[in-house]
Design an enzyme around this catalytic site. Structure first.
Site, PDB file in Angstrom:
ATOM      1  CB  SER A   1      68.383  48.200  39.180  1.00 48.49           C
ATOM      2  OG  SER A   1      67.698  47.175  39.385  1.00 48.49           O
TER       3      SER A   1
ATOM      4  CD  GLU B   1      60.078  51.765  36.646  1.00 53.77           C
ATOM      5  OE1 GLU B   1      60.039  51.349  37.280  1.00 53.77           O
ATOM      6  OE2 GLU B   1      60.375  51.327  35.405  1.00 53.77           O
TER       7      GLU B   1
ATOM      8  NE  ARG C   1      63.236  58.566  35.471  1.00 55.29           N
ATOM      9  CZ  ARG C   1      64.382  58.726  35.351  1.00 55.29           C
ATOM     10  NH1 ARG C   1      65.084  59.994  34.891  1.00 55.29           N
ATOM     11  NH2 ARG C   1      65.235  58.279  36.142  1.00 55.29           N
TER      12      ARG C   1
ATOM     13  CB  SER D   1      63.482  57.207  39.028  1.00 59.91           C
ATOM     14  OG  SER D   1      63.400  56.859  38.250  1.00 59.91           O
TER      15      SER D   1
END
Ligand SMILES: Nc1ncnc2c1ncn2[C@@H]1O[C@H](COP(=O)(O)OP(=O)(O)OP(=O)(O)O)[C@@H](O)[C@H]1O
Ligand SMILES: CC(C)(CO)[C@@H](O)C(=O)NCCC(=O)O
Length: 425
Positions: free
Chosen positions: A241, A185, A256, A244
């Site tokens: 939700s 993703e 990340r 990141s």
């Protein structure tokens, strides 16, 4: 973020860096922390794309990227321009897909087709369409596809991403007896954004924090196409939700660097509980009518005035939603103030994390994505103001026209990527 407070000192930044590397970029420690601490911590992972989206080879095909997120499922559908010599099965697929896309029933009560975001890509040779619905309606969506026999002989045009790509792997297999390809993703997210940044139409914009449009939307000023291509390296803050935070380099290489479990679902979930609102848009509308000071505990509420010694004036928020500890305030809290207090609290937290990570990783452009910002001009204006004020204009907040669709765009590109040409740089 309250603009009178001082930015975090260097020492705190260092502590944050150390804490962050302990948790591999996660803001909240994992639940089974003790167990995990005994294991070796993974090193920070740098993701390098197989081929830059800007110069990858593509093939002529239909393609459908589906990003199955924690709250929303996003679909990006690519339809090649029609050609006279298109084979009959293409014509049939085109007809069926159009029927599904144009049928209001397809979207159900939570679904939408975002026609205002559709665009043509000359480079890909077709038109790109966008649809979304709540992930809890996934079963209805799969049933619609099944009843149209849309996937028969065409499963190779579909690519899933998002956590749900794994979660729904088995239900999809049980229903269609096929294993849909799926892909990461966050890689899709970065691919999708970098693709649109290089597309010749305005995508990135700043918002004014001083004025709003008469219709209540934010005043946008789009970057020029040259500026849009030159924001690398940038910090990508995806507010879905959860949140990141990634550092992205020009070639799509990314890492990340952080995250937060206080995200869009925290806002929508708690707003539903506290106010009884039924949709995200209703929660935003309520927040627009409210005043956070009705529920926030201010420095003045604690000090009876300014806390001069440390430069905290009376109107600074001491504790978001903090007035709710008092039974009387809790009793009289207006739903709109609760929604606004919550929205500001989540936004401020993301803003502070974004700035801290931007400073730590020495990047000036902070790009916010994700559907929490969809139609959410209160948060966009707040993030914009906070970043500019706190960084004294060094860091700036940028927003994306296609909001939360980039994971789906990246998954669609995954289908169109033509690997028969081999790798390209
Ligand atoms: N129509 C909507 N219904 C529900 N939430 C919405 C809607 N529109 C915007 N939102 C907001 O967007 C958030 C979801 O954003 P997004 O689609 O980017 O994330 P996701 O992919 O579902 O989540 P994650 O990536 O964390 O799995 C919701 O939590 C909510 O705050
Ligand atoms: C788990 C994902 C990556 C799913 O999209 C996202 O919701 C997220 O980044 N949550 C925050 C996790 C954390 O860093 O605390």
């Amino acid at each position: 973020m309250d603009h009178h407070q001082q930015p975090q000192p260097q020492q705190q930044q260092q502590q944050q860096r150390e804490a962050q590397s302990e948790h591999s970029g996660n803001s909240a420690p994992p639940q089974q922390q003790e167990q995990q601490e005994q294991q070796e911590q993974p090193a920070q992972r740098v993701h390098t794309p197989r081929a830059s989206v800007t110069d990858m080879h593509t093939k002529r095909s239909f393609a459908c990227g589906i990003d199955i997120g924690g709250t929303l499922c996003k679909i990006c559908y690519f339809e090649p321009f029609e050609q006279e010599d298109d084979p009959e099965d293409w014509r049939e697929f085109r007809r069926k897909a159009q029927a599904l896309i144009q049928d209001e029933l397809t979207y159900g009560e939570t679904g939408r087709r975002d026609t205002h975001l559709e665009f043509e890509s000359i480079r890909l040779g077709g038109r790109i369409l966008f649809m979304r619905f709540e992930t809890r309606k996934m079963d209805d969506f799969l049933e619609a596809i099944r009843s149209m026999h849309l996937l028969e002989d065409h499963e190779h045009i579909l690519c899933c991403t998002g956590g749900g790509a794994r979660k729904y792997k088995k239900p999809i297999y049980d229903l269609f007896h096929i294993e849909l390809p799926h892909t990461d993703e966050l890689e899709c997210l970065v691919d999708g954004i970098n693709f649109v940044l290089h597309h010749p139409s305005p995508q990135l914009f700043q918002v004014s924090h001083e004025q709003m449009c008469p219709d209540g939307t934010a005043v946008r000023s789009y970057l020029s196409l040259d500026e849009q291509k030159s924001i690398f390296p940038y910090l990508l803050v995806n507010i879905g939700s959860g949140v990141s935070i990634l550092k992205v380099n020009e070639d799509g290489q990314n890492e990340r660097v952080g995250g937060s479990s206080l995200g869009g679902a925290t806002f929508f979930g708690l707003a539903s509980l506290l106010t009884g609102c039924k949709s995200f848009d209703e929660a935003l509308a309520l927040a627009g009518e409210g005043e956070a000071s009705g529920v926030d505990l201010l420095v003045g509420d604690i000090y009876g005035g300014d806390y001069e010694e440390y430069g905290l004036s009376a109107d600074i928020v001491a504790a978001s939603l903090g007035k709710l500890v008092r039974p009387k305030d809790r009793e009289h809290a207006r739903p709109c103030d609760l929604a606004r207090g919550l929205l500001d609290a989540i936004t401020n937290n993301v803003g502070q994390l974004a700035l801290l990570h931007a400073q730590t990783h020495d990047v000036c452009h902070v790009v916010f994505a994700g559907n929490f910002l969809r139609s959410n001009c209160i948060s966009m204006m707040r993030l914009s103001y906070a970043l500019e004020f706190w960084s004294k204009g060094v860091q700036r907040a940028l927003f994306l026209k296609h909001e939360g669709y980039f994971g789906a765009v990246g998954a669609m590109l995954h289908i169109l990527r033509d690997d028969t040409h081999g790798e390209c740089s």
